[in-house]
Design a protein around this motif. Structure first.
Motif, PDB file in Angstrom:
ATOM      1  N   TYR A  32      43.428  65.552  10.626  1.00  0.00           N
ATOM      2  CA  TYR A  32      44.006  64.686  11.781  1.00  0.00           C
ATOM      3  C   TYR A  32      45.101  65.355  12.324  1.00  0.00           C
ATOM      4  CZ  TYR A  32      46.463  61.153  13.749  1.00  0.00           C
ATOM      5  OH  TYR A  32      47.212  60.277  14.827  1.00  0.00           O
ATOM      6  N   SER A  34      48.665  64.954  14.871  1.00  0.00           N
ATOM      7  CA  SER A  34      49.303  63.705  14.829  1.00  0.00           C
ATOM      8  C   SER A  34      49.270  63.471  16.486  1.00  0.00           C
ATOM      9  CB  SER A  34      50.860  64.107  14.760  1.00  0.00           C
ATOM     10  OG  SER A  34      51.680  63.447  14.801  1.00  0.00           O
ATOM     11  N   LYS A  36      50.858  60.488  18.895  1.00  0.00           N
ATOM     12  CA  LYS A  36      51.682  59.233  18.913  1.00  0.00           C
ATOM     13  C   LYS A  36      51.162  58.194  19.220  1.00  0.00           C
ATOM     14  CE  LYS A  36      56.325  58.153  20.857  1.00  0.00           C
ATOM     15  NZ  LYS A  36      57.475  58.354  21.478  1.00  0.00           N
ATOM     16  N   ASP A  38      48.325  57.003  18.423  1.00  0.00           N
ATOM     17  CA  ASP A  38      47.580  56.218  17.151  1.00  0.00           C
ATOM     18  C   ASP A  38      48.561  55.664  16.331  1.00  0.00           C
ATOM     19  OD1 ASP A  38      45.250  57.643  18.110  1.00  0.00           O
ATOM     20  OD2 ASP A  38      45.516  59.481  16.766  1.00  0.00           O
ATOM     21  N   TRP A  39      49.841  56.203  16.165  1.00  0.00           N
ATOM     22  CA  TRP A  39      50.862  55.662  15.112  1.00  0.00           C
ATOM     23  C   TRP A  39      52.012  54.938  15.725  1.00  0.00           C
ATOM     24  CZ3 TRP A  39      55.137  58.317  16.011  1.00  0.00           C
ATOM     25  CH2 TRP A  39      55.107  59.670  16.409  1.00  0.00           C
ATOM     26  N   GLN A  40      52.048  55.080  17.123  1.00  0.00           N
ATOM     27  CA  GLN A  40      53.543  54.500  17.506  1.00  0.00           C
ATOM     28  C   GLN A  40      53.990  53.025  16.987  1.00  0.00           C
ATOM     29  OE1 GLN A  40      54.068  54.739  21.625  1.00  0.00           O
ATOM     30  NE2 GLN A  40      55.973  54.636  21.569  1.00  0.00           N
ATOM     31  N   TYR A  42      53.116  51.619  14.495  1.00  0.00           N
ATOM     32  CA  TYR A  42      53.287  51.516  12.740  1.00  0.00           C
ATOM     33  C   TYR A  42      54.786  52.276  12.569  1.00  0.00           C
ATOM     34  CZ  TYR A  42      48.310  50.610  12.752  1.00  0.00           C
ATOM     35  OH  TYR A  42      46.893  50.354  13.013  1.00  0.00           O
ATOM     36  N   ALA A  43      55.337  52.695  13.392  1.00  0.00           N
ATOM     37  CA  ALA A  43      56.607  53.622  13.285  1.00  0.00           C
ATOM     38  C   ALA A  43      57.792  52.696  13.227  1.00  0.00           C
ATOM     39  CB  ALA A  43      56.815  54.804  14.399  1.00  0.00           C
ATOM     40  N   VAL A  55      48.982  50.719   7.182  1.00  0.00           N
ATOM     41  CA  VAL A  55      48.339  50.722   8.074  1.00  0.00           C
ATOM     42  C   VAL A  55      46.889  50.133   7.862  1.00  0.00           C
ATOM     43  CG1 VAL A  55      46.892  52.559   9.672  1.00  0.00           C
ATOM     44  CG2 VAL A  55      49.157  52.883   8.949  1.00  0.00           C
ATOM     45  N   ILE A  66      52.414  54.373   7.010  1.00  0.00           N
ATOM     46  CA  ILE A  66      53.441  55.288   7.665  1.00  0.00           C
ATOM     47  C   ILE A  66      54.769  54.959   7.157  1.00  0.00           C
ATOM     48  CG2 ILE A  66      54.724  55.798   9.886  1.00  0.00           C
ATOM     49  CD1 ILE A  66      51.713  55.502  10.969  1.00  0.00           C
ATOM     50  N   LEU A  90      53.983  63.307  10.510  1.00  0.00           N
ATOM     51  CA  LEU A  90      53.421  62.962  12.025  1.00  0.00           C
ATOM     52  C   LEU A  90      54.385  63.281  12.971  1.00  0.00           C
ATOM     53  CD1 LEU A  90      52.158  59.434  11.322  1.00  0.00           C
ATOM     54  CD2 LEU A  90      50.785  61.498  11.338  1.00  0.00           C
ATOM     55  N   LEU A 154      52.626  60.063   7.121  1.00  0.00           N
ATOM     56  CA  LEU A 154      51.210  59.272   6.955  1.00  0.00           C
ATOM     57  C   LEU A 154      50.926  59.664   5.062  1.00  0.00           C
ATOM     58  CD1 LEU A 154      49.131  57.563   7.853  1.00  0.00           C
ATOM     59  CD2 LEU A 154      47.662  59.775   8.310  1.00  0.00           C
TER      60      LEU A 154
END
Length: 190
Positions: A32, A34, A36, A38-40, A42-43, A55, A66, A90, A154
């Motif tokens: 995977y 990283s 942003k 995808d995960w912003q 959850y940050a 997540v 995360i 990440l 992650l």
């Protein structure tokens, strides 16, 4: 996509199943890249401590979360209560410090003696690098060494766990941690 791949790989048994290859799960996390986007969501940070942001709960077989690490914040030295942990950076960087399990030193009068924890390795992990941890490898602490910048990682824990033991670096004494709580779940602050 990563969540779907983890569900397919881990199935209904989690990582300890005889049909699951730990190296394949580590490769899924490593592959995977990283992103942003995808995960912003959850940050979610708290400036005074690191946060656990769920997540996906893996239908009870794993937790994918995360962790948001403010500058100069770290975890206690801890075990994983029998769980496997794969950690991927990440954003930013993290320092992982590994320790041997403490030896119990008993004195002549049957009292336990304090002994400092023994560091076995320190590693700086950068964006898109992964680390694997289990109780068989020892104990560890994770911290953000960066000044003026938060870091994000992650984490895949399988099986999920609610409590762990933390250890005093100077005395090696263990104590039970509080219950593992989430700061947010699926992008919504709790």
């Amino acid at each position: 996509e990563l969540v779907a791949l983890l569900h397919a790989e881990l199935g209904s048994n989690g990582l300890d199943s005889e049909h699951v290859d730990v190296d394949r799960v580590k490769k899924l996390m490593s592959n995977y890249v990283s992103n942003k986007g995808d995960w912003q969501k959850y940050a979610l940070f708290d400036k005074n401590r690191y946060t656990r942001n769920l997540v996906d709960d893996g239908n009870g077989n794993f937790n994918l979360m995360i962790l948001a690490w403010p500058e100069n914040v770290g975890s206690a030295i801890h075990d994983h209560s029998g769980a496997h942990c794969i950690m991927k950076i990440l954003d930013g960087e993290l320092q992982e410090t590994l320790y041997d399990w403490p030896d119990k030193v008993i004195t002549d009068d049957n009292e336990e003696q304090s002994k400092p924890m023994k560091i076995t390795r320190e590693t700086i992990l950068h964006r898109d690098e992964c680390a694997y941890m289990s109780d068989q490898l020892g104990l560890h602490r994770v911290s953000n060494p960066l000044k003026g910048q938060g870091s994000l990682s992650l984490h895949l824990y399988t099986p999920p766990y609610e409590t762990c033991k933390t250890f005093n670096e100077r005395s090696s004494k263990a104590r039970s941690s509080g219950k593992c709580v989430f700061y947010s779940t699926r992008g919504e602050k709790l």
